[in-house]
Design an enzyme around this catalytic site. Sequence first.
Site, PDB file in Angstrom:
ATOM      1  N   ALA A 178     -30.213 -11.911  -4.731  1.00  0.00           N
ATOM      2  CA  ALA A 178     -30.697 -13.184  -5.278  1.00  0.00           C
ATOM      3  C   ALA A 178     -32.208 -13.217  -5.189  1.00  0.00           C
ATOM      4  O   ALA A 178     -32.807 -12.465  -4.424  1.00  0.00           O
ATOM      5  CB  ALA A 178     -30.117 -14.349  -4.469  1.00  0.00           C
ATOM      6  N   TYR A 188     -34.144 -23.125  -7.363  1.00  0.00           N
ATOM      7  CA  TYR A 188     -33.356 -22.207  -6.520  1.00  0.00           C
ATOM      8  C   TYR A 188     -31.944 -22.770  -6.314  1.00  0.00           C
ATOM      9  O   TYR A 188     -30.947 -22.087  -6.572  1.00  0.00           O
ATOM     10  CB  TYR A 188     -34.058 -21.994  -5.167  1.00  0.00           C
ATOM     11  CG  TYR A 188     -33.210 -21.222  -4.176  1.00  0.00           C
ATOM     12  CD1 TYR A 188     -32.899 -19.879  -4.385  1.00  0.00           C
ATOM     13  CD2 TYR A 188     -32.715 -21.844  -3.018  1.00  0.00           C
ATOM     14  CE1 TYR A 188     -32.108 -19.173  -3.480  1.00  0.00           C
ATOM     15  CE2 TYR A 188     -31.932 -21.137  -2.113  1.00  0.00           C
ATOM     16  CZ  TYR A 188     -31.634 -19.803  -2.350  1.00  0.00           C
ATOM     17  OH  TYR A 188     -30.843 -19.121  -1.451  1.00  0.00           O
TER      18      TYR A 188
END
Length: 226
Positions: free
Chosen positions: A67, A132
């Site tokens: 990620a 995010y």
Amino acid sequence: MRILVTGAAGMLGTSLVPVLRANDHSVLATDINTSDPNIERLDVRLIADVMRFAEKFRPEIIMHLAAETDLETCEQRRDYAYQENFIGTQNACVACRHLGIPITYISTAGVFDGMKTEPYTEFDEPNPINVYGASKFEGERVVRDTIPEHYIVRAGWMVGGGEKDKKFVSKIIAQLDRGAKTLHAVNDRFGTPTYAPAFSKVLEKLTRTRYYGTYHLACMGRWSGR
Ligand SMILES: NC(=O)c1ccc[n+]([C@@H]2O[C@H](COP(=O)([O-])OP(=O)(O)OC[C@H]3O[C@@H](n4cnc5c(N)ncnc54)[C@H](OP(=O)(O)O)[C@@H]3O)[C@@H](O)[C@H]2O)c1
């Protein structure tokens, strides 16, 4: 089990891979960052590469850690953040569907808006307030929508990453290294510490249970930081 780990060179992967190996799993550790020669290069944004690794290794589960975890980068580069955290996760799901295997997806307390004063539970509704959190939540959605046999495991603020720590602890150490006499730390944001080695041990156990679902996995207590 034969386990394909993405994002294995990061803070959590560095703890998790040894725990998996110590429990007799056969692990293929991959990451976009190949500074460690024991880690093979796999960019999860590239579906052809993900499928090639899946075909070659034939994992029995994919543990998807890869990620973009830097909040500021995600804010500044929204499309990139979604490619990393959503498309990358979708690609891991496509490989899991193709092989008929489960997925473990590491998500975040950042899917919540932080308005609750008590700890969040699995029954609370996500409401991300930054790129995010939103992109990680879209990752959760694609996992839920495509792979019924999933573990979505939301971590709190990770510590214990040693040299790989890019978060709170490393920022404090960097200040000390610069000879700071006064340390600056965030004092208006609160979270639950999550010790990466402890998280890894529980994650390994969970992955063997076949008790699929969404879990919050963190340590005790509350702190301010980030
Ligand atoms: N750290 C936390 O506080 C925290 C809290 C909750 C949840 N999580 C989740 O836990 C997981 C692991 O986090 P972490 O703390 O270990 O983060 P990390 O240290 O940033 O590790 C992530 C790893 O993934 C790599 N990566 C980035 N883009 C990639 C791509 N396209 N393909 C393959 N690898 C890629 C990164 O490489 P580069 O370093 O080169 O970018 C890094 O090695 C993430 O899914 C994160 O969202 C973390």
